[in-house]
Enzyme design. Structure first.
Site, mmCIF file in Angstrom:
data_model
loop_
_atom_site.group_PDB
_atom_site.id
_atom_site.type_symbol
_atom_site.label_atom_id
_atom_site.label_comp_id
_atom_site.label_asym_id
_atom_site.label_seq_id
_atom_site.Cartn_x
_atom_site.Cartn_y
_atom_site.Cartn_z
ATOM 1 N N GLY A 1 0.775 -1.236 0.000
ATOM 2 C CA GLY A 1 0.000 0.000 0.000
ATOM 3 C C GLY A 1 0.807 1.288 0.000
ATOM 4 N N SER A 2 2.068 1.238 -0.481
ATOM 5 C CA SER A 2 2.837 2.496 -0.512
ATOM 6 C C SER A 2 2.203 3.496 -1.483
ATOM 7 C CB SER A 2 4.300 2.246 -0.861
ATOM 8 O OG SER A 2 4.428 1.737 -2.165
ATOM 9 N N ASN A 3 1.687 2.990 -2.598
ATOM 10 C CA ASN A 3 1.014 3.903 -3.535
ATOM 11 C C ASN A 3 -0.281 4.432 -2.946
ATOM 12 O OD1 ASN A 3 2.369 4.113 -6.340
ATOM 13 N ND2 ASN A 3 2.598 1.961 -5.776
ATOM 14 N N ASN B 1 -5.031 1.657 -13.610
ATOM 15 C CA ASN B 1 -4.097 0.778 -12.896
ATOM 16 C C ASN B 1 -2.684 1.305 -13.091
ATOM 17 O OD1 ASN B 1 -3.120 -1.683 -11.608
ATOM 18 N ND2 ASN B 1 -2.487 -2.355 -13.657
ATOM 19 N N HIS C 1 1.245 -0.162 -13.408
ATOM 20 C CA HIS C 1 2.022 -1.385 -13.610
ATOM 21 C C HIS C 1 3.511 -1.025 -13.542
ATOM 22 C CE1 HIS C 1 2.678 -5.503 -14.904
ATOM 23 N NE2 HIS C 1 3.632 -5.029 -15.680
HETATM 24 C C1 GAR Z 1 3.521 -1.409 -7.281
HETATM 25 O O1 GAR Z 1 4.854 -1.392 -7.708
HETATM 26 C C2 GAR Z 1 2.593 -1.561 -8.469
HETATM 27 O O2 GAR Z 1 3.085 -0.953 -9.632
HETATM 28 C C3 GAR Z 1 2.579 -3.053 -8.611
HETATM 29 O O3 GAR Z 1 2.523 -3.545 -7.313
HETATM 30 C C4 GAR Z 1 3.233 -2.661 -6.462
HETATM 31 C C5 GAR Z 1 2.372 -2.383 -5.248
HETATM 32 O O4 GAR Z 1 3.104 -1.702 -4.279
HETATM 33 N N1 GAR Z 1 1.446 -3.484 -9.400
HETATM 34 C C6 GAR Z 1 1.495 -4.542 -10.189
HETATM 35 O O5 GAR Z 1 2.484 -5.247 -10.278
HETATM 36 C C7 GAR Z 1 0.215 -4.803 -10.963
HETATM 37 N N2 GAR Z 1 0.439 -5.786 -11.987
HETATM 38 P P1 GAR Z 1 2.335 -0.982 -3.081
HETATM 39 O O6 GAR Z 1 1.358 -1.987 -2.505
HETATM 40 O O7 GAR Z 1 3.411 -0.640 -2.099
HETATM 41 O O8 GAR Z 1 1.638 0.230 -3.639
#
Ligand code: GAR
Length: 188
Positions: free
Chosen positions: A12-14, A101, A103
């Site tokens: 969940g950093s994003n 989304n 990626h």
């Molecule tokens: C992020 O790097 C996002 O781009 C990736 O998962 C990570 C989630 O990090 N998404 C994918 O790979 C989708 N195919 P987060 O939970 O710390 O935000």
């Protein structure tokens, strides 16, 4: 006021970055976090932000439960931020061009089912690519294939590891994702 919801499955950093970015925004607000994993760290991260969390299972997602909640919240944009399930067609139909989304690679390279997180960075290094980056795109019924909205690239350094590349990608995500969301909603 424009309403965003965030879907997240993991760290969940994003999600946290987006919530912080719009905390004091006058036109855009994050109205809920949707999470499909009850133990996901994102649920810890959002404590203290006054954002309601809606935890759901597959049946909630494929029936009308998640959809009804989105309608009640009057959602303008659904943001997938590290969310790993395919979005069912009835939700995409109810929110045309309103589900996006992020990626962690330069699509169409290194996308598709099973390509998420470190697996993506491992594939980029294994193939010997000269660059990687992030892609923000509309979501359609196929994994990672919707129209691209934004990309940003970074170089792969000699001796780059999946872990060091993950750090670069993380920095690009933090720098760009909220601003891209803001621009999208301003133009709607
Ligand atoms: C992020 O790097 C996002 O781009 C990736 O998962 C990570 C989630 O990090 N998404 C994918 O790979 C989708 N195919 P987060 O939970 O710390 O935000």
């Amino acid at each position: 006021m424009k309403n965003i919801v965030i879907f997240a499955s993991g760290s969940g950093s994003n999600a946290e970055n987006i919530i912080k970015y719009f905390k004091n925004d006058r036109e855009i607000r994050v109205v809920a976090l949707f999470c499909n994993r009850p133990n996901a760290f994102v649920l810890e991260r959002i404590k203290g932000f006054d954002i309601p969390a809606f935890i759901f299972n597959r049946e909630d997602f494929t029936s009308d439960r998640v959809l009804d909640r989105l309608k009640t919240l009057k959602v303008d944009l659904v943001v997938l931020a590290g969310f790993l399930w395919k979005v069912p067609p009835h939700i995409l139909e109810a929110f045309p061009h309103q589900v996006i989304n992020i990626h962690p690679a330069l699509l169409p390279a290194h996308g598709g089912q099973g390509m998420y997180g470190m697996r993506v960075h491992e594939a980029v290094i294994a193939r010997g690519d000269g660059e990687s980056g992030i892609t923000i795109h509309y979501v359609n019924e196929r994994y990672d294939e919707g129209t691209v909205i934004f990309q940003a690239a970074c170089a792969i350094a000699p001796g780059e590891t999946p872990e060091s590349l993950a750090g670069k990608i993380h920095a690009l995500e933090q720098a760009h994702f909220p601003a891209v969301i803001k621009r999208l909603l301003e133009n709607k």
